[in-house]
Design an enzyme around this catalytic site. Structure first.
Site, PDB file in Angstrom:
ATOM      1  N   GLU A  35       0.594  -0.971   0.055  1.00  0.00           N
ATOM      2  CA  GLU A  35       0.177   0.045  -0.177  1.00  0.00           C
ATOM      3  C   GLU A  35       0.568   1.291  -0.017  1.00  0.00           C
ATOM      4  O   GLU A  35       0.307   2.404  -0.585  1.00  0.00           O
ATOM      5  CB  GLU A  35      -0.978  -0.083   1.082  1.00  0.00           C
ATOM      6  CG  GLU A  35      -1.580  -0.809   1.256  1.00  0.00           C
ATOM      7  CD  GLU A  35      -1.697  -2.427   1.826  1.00  0.00           C
ATOM      8  OE1 GLU A  35      -2.796  -3.062   2.036  1.00  0.00           O
ATOM      9  OE2 GLU A  35      -0.684  -3.174   1.271  1.00  0.00           O
ATOM     10  N   HIS A  37       3.515   1.639  -1.565  1.00  0.00           N
ATOM     11  CA  HIS A  37       3.971   2.144  -3.309  1.00  0.00           C
ATOM     12  C   HIS A  37       2.511   2.231  -3.475  1.00  0.00           C
ATOM     13  O   HIS A  37       3.258   3.666  -4.319  1.00  0.00           O
ATOM     14  CB  HIS A  37       4.366   0.597  -3.509  1.00  0.00           C
ATOM     15  CG  HIS A  37       5.382   0.061  -3.710  1.00  0.00           C
ATOM     16  ND1 HIS A  37       6.261  -0.633  -2.359  1.00  0.00           N
ATOM     17  CD2 HIS A  37       6.745   0.525  -3.003  1.00  0.00           C
ATOM     18  CE1 HIS A  37       7.237  -1.341  -1.742  1.00  0.00           C
ATOM     19  NE2 HIS A  37       7.588  -0.693  -2.533  1.00  0.00           N
ATOM     20  N   GLU A 148       8.241   8.056   2.374  1.00  0.00           N
ATOM     21  CA  GLU A 148       9.503   8.879   3.535  1.00  0.00           C
ATOM     22  C   GLU A 148       9.731   8.254   4.139  1.00  0.00           C
ATOM     23  O   GLU A 148      10.501   8.255   4.917  1.00  0.00           O
ATOM     24  CB  GLU A 148       8.393   9.972   4.148  1.00  0.00           C
ATOM     25  CG  GLU A 148       8.082  11.615   3.245  1.00  0.00           C
ATOM     26  CD  GLU A 148       7.052  12.124   4.224  1.00  0.00           C
ATOM     27  OE1 GLU A 148       6.695  12.238   4.819  1.00  0.00           O
ATOM     28  OE2 GLU A 148       6.850  13.537   3.075  1.00  0.00           O
ATOM     29  N   LYS A 149       9.031   7.071   4.450  1.00  0.00           N
ATOM     30  CA  LYS A 149       9.773   6.104   4.946  1.00  0.00           C
ATOM     31  C   LYS A 149      11.664   5.635   4.555  1.00  0.00           C
ATOM     32  O   LYS A 149      12.043   5.205   6.255  1.00  0.00           O
ATOM     33  CB  LYS A 149       9.437   4.144   4.981  1.00  0.00           C
ATOM     34  CG  LYS A 149      10.009   3.381   5.701  1.00  0.00           C
ATOM     35  CD  LYS A 149       8.518   2.108   6.042  1.00  0.00           C
ATOM     36  CE  LYS A 149       9.356   1.391   5.067  1.00  0.00           C
ATOM     37  NZ  LYS A 149      10.819   0.881   4.713  1.00  0.00           N
ATOM     38  N   GLN A 153      17.367   7.932   2.485  1.00  0.00           N
ATOM     39  CA  GLN A 153      17.462   7.845   0.253  1.00  0.00           C
ATOM     40  C   GLN A 153      16.365   8.851   0.060  1.00  0.00           C
ATOM     41  O   GLN A 153      17.145   9.295  -1.127  1.00  0.00           O
ATOM     42  CB  GLN A 153      16.304   6.850   0.482  1.00  0.00           C
ATOM     43  CG  GLN A 153      16.447   6.433  -1.238  1.00  0.00           C
ATOM     44  CD  GLN A 153      15.417   4.985  -1.726  1.00  0.00           C
ATOM     45  OE1 GLN A 153      16.144   4.127  -1.856  1.00  0.00           O
ATOM     46  NE2 GLN A 153      14.289   5.246  -1.777  1.00  0.00           N
ATOM     47  N   VAL A 176       3.392   4.961   5.019  1.00  0.00           N
ATOM     48  CA  VAL A 176       1.962   4.452   5.538  1.00  0.00           C
ATOM     49  C   VAL A 176       2.277   2.924   6.231  1.00  0.00           C
ATOM     50  O   VAL A 176       3.278   2.370   5.840  1.00  0.00           O
ATOM     51  CB  VAL A 176       1.412   3.643   3.892  1.00  0.00           C
ATOM     52  CG1 VAL A 176       0.080   2.730   3.446  1.00  0.00           C
ATOM     53  CG2 VAL A 176       1.309   4.881   2.893  1.00  0.00           C
ATOM     54  N   ARG A 187       9.881  -6.352   3.836  1.00  0.00           N
ATOM     55  CA  ARG A 187      10.301  -6.868   4.258  1.00  0.00           C
ATOM     56  C   ARG A 187       9.810  -7.931   5.570  1.00  0.00           C
ATOM     57  O   ARG A 187       9.896  -8.048   5.924  1.00  0.00           O
ATOM     58  CB  ARG A 187      12.208  -5.998   4.625  1.00  0.00           C
ATOM     59  CG  ARG A 187      13.064  -6.494   3.128  1.00  0.00           C
ATOM     60  CD  ARG A 187      14.218  -6.125   3.987  1.00  0.00           C
ATOM     61  NE  ARG A 187      15.198  -5.649   3.173  1.00  0.00           N
ATOM     62  CZ  ARG A 187      15.644  -5.475   2.334  1.00  0.00           C
ATOM     63  NH1 ARG A 187      15.138  -4.143   2.952  1.00  0.00           N
ATOM     64  NH2 ARG A 187      16.783  -5.024   1.772  1.00  0.00           N
TER      65      ARG A 187
END
Length: 285
Positions: A35, A37, A148-149, A153, A176, A187
Site C-alpha cells: 500500500e 507503493h 518518507e519511510k 534515501q 503508510v 521485508r
C-alpha cells in the site's frame, strides 16, 4: 498499461509521450508492491499525465551478506497493483539490461550517506544513486516519487538532483502504516507471528519520543534514551541505530532547535526494519 523490459522500448514510448506534451511521473520500486507503493503511484497519477513504475531489484545496492537472493518478488501481483493505481508503463529490466559487464561509472553522494543506514550498509547508497540516475536518464520524468519511510534515501536523492542539475521535482510521500502502526515494508513478510507482534516496538518507541518533544524535551540524548529503553524492553528486538539528525543535511544534533529527523533501525529476529519521523520545533509553538 504497457509492460516493457528494455531501455530502448521505454525510451521510444517516452519520446511519443513527450511529443504529445504529456507530463511524466516516475515511481522507482524494487517490486513486491504494498500500500505504500500504491500511495506513491496514485499520487503520481494525480499530478501527471503519464506514470512510469520501475520494478527492478537492484543488485548493486545489496551488500554481500544481504538479502538480494531472497528479496520477495511477485511480478503478477505487482502488475495488478500498478494497473489499479493508474500506472501507464511498467519498466521491468533484467540486471544485464541495466548494467554493462565492464561498467566503471557510479554515482556517490558524500556526507549525507555517512551516517544512519549509510554507516551500516556502506555500498547501499552508491547503488541507489547510480540506479536512480540511470532511471532518470531513461524515463526523463518531470516528477519522481519516493516514500518518507526511507528518509535518508529521500534526502540523498534530493541532494543528488540538486547537485547534478536534474530537471526533476522530487516528491516525498508520507509513511503508510498497518492499522497497528507498523510501517509498510516488503521485508515485513520475513517476520514470524511473534516477530510481527514484536515489530510494533519500533513505532511505539517513536511515539514516546514524539510525546517527549511535545512536552518540551530539547536534548537529543534524552530522546535516544526514551527510544532505546522501549526497544530494549522487547526481547526479540536488537537496536542497529538510533539517530537524531538535522532533517536537511542529516548531521547529528545535540540540542533540538530546528527541523530534525528521528530515525531508527532495529533487528526483529534476523529482519532489519526502519522507521522515523520528522519534527519541526515551529510545529510545537
Amino acid at each position: 498499461m504497457e509492460f516493457v523490459q528494455t531501455i530502448q522500448e521505454t525510451k521510444n514510448i517516452i519520446k511519443e509521450w513527450e511529443k504529445s506534451g504529456f507530463t511524466i511521473g516516475l515511481v522507482p520500486t524494487m517490486g513486491f508492491l504494498h500500500e505504500g507503493h500504491e500511495s506513491l503511484i496514485k499520487k503520481a497519477a494525480s499530478e501527471n499525465d503519464k506514470v512510469v513504475v520501475s520494478i527492478f531489484v537492484n543488485p548493486i545496492q545489496f551488500g554481500p551478506t544481504e538479502d538480494l537472493d531472497t528479496y520477495p518478488r511477485n511480478l503478477d501481483r505487482d502488475k495488478k497493483v500498478c494497473e489499479n493505481a493508474g500506472t501507464n508503463l511498467i519498466f521491468n529490466p533484467a540486471p544485464e539490461e541495466m548494467y554493462f559487464d565492464n561498467a566503471v561509472t557510479s554515482v556517490t553522494v558524500g556526507e549525507l550517506t555517512n551516517g544512519l543506514c549509510g554507516s551500516k550498509r556502506p555500498i547501499h547508497f552508491q547503488g541507489v544513486c547510480t540506479v536512480v540516475s540511470k532511471l532518470f536518464n531513461i524515463v526523463t520524468p518531470d516528477k519522481a516519487y519516493f516514500g518518507e519511510k526511507d528518509a535518508q534515501q529521500l534526502a540523498v536523492i534530493k541532494r543528488m538532483v540538486r547537485d547534478l542539475n536534474f530537471d526533476i521535482d522530487i516528491i516525498g510521500c508520507p509513511i503508510v502504516r498497518e492499522e497497528d502502526g507498523l510501517a509498510k515494508s516488503s521485508r515485513n513478510t520475513y517476520l514470524s507471528d511473534s516477530e510481527r507482534k514484536a515489530a510494533l516496538v519500533l513505532n511505539e518507541s517513536l511515539k514516546l519520543a514524539k510525546k517527549a518533544l511535545e512536552n518540551g524535551e530539547v536534548h537529543a540524548s534524552k530522546l535516544t534514551h526514551v527510544i532505546s529503553e522501549k526497544i530494549n524492553s522487547e526481547p526479540l528486538a536488537k537496536i542497529d541505530y538510533i539517530e537524531i539528525v538535522d532533517s536537511i543535511d542529516l548531521k547529528p544534533v545535540c540540542k533540538i532547535s530546528s527541523s530534525i529527523l528521528v530515525a531508527i533501525a532495529v533487528y526483529i529476529g534476523k529482519t532489519r526494519l526502519i522507521d522515523n519521523f520528522t519534527w519541526n520545533t515551529n510545529d510545537n509553538k
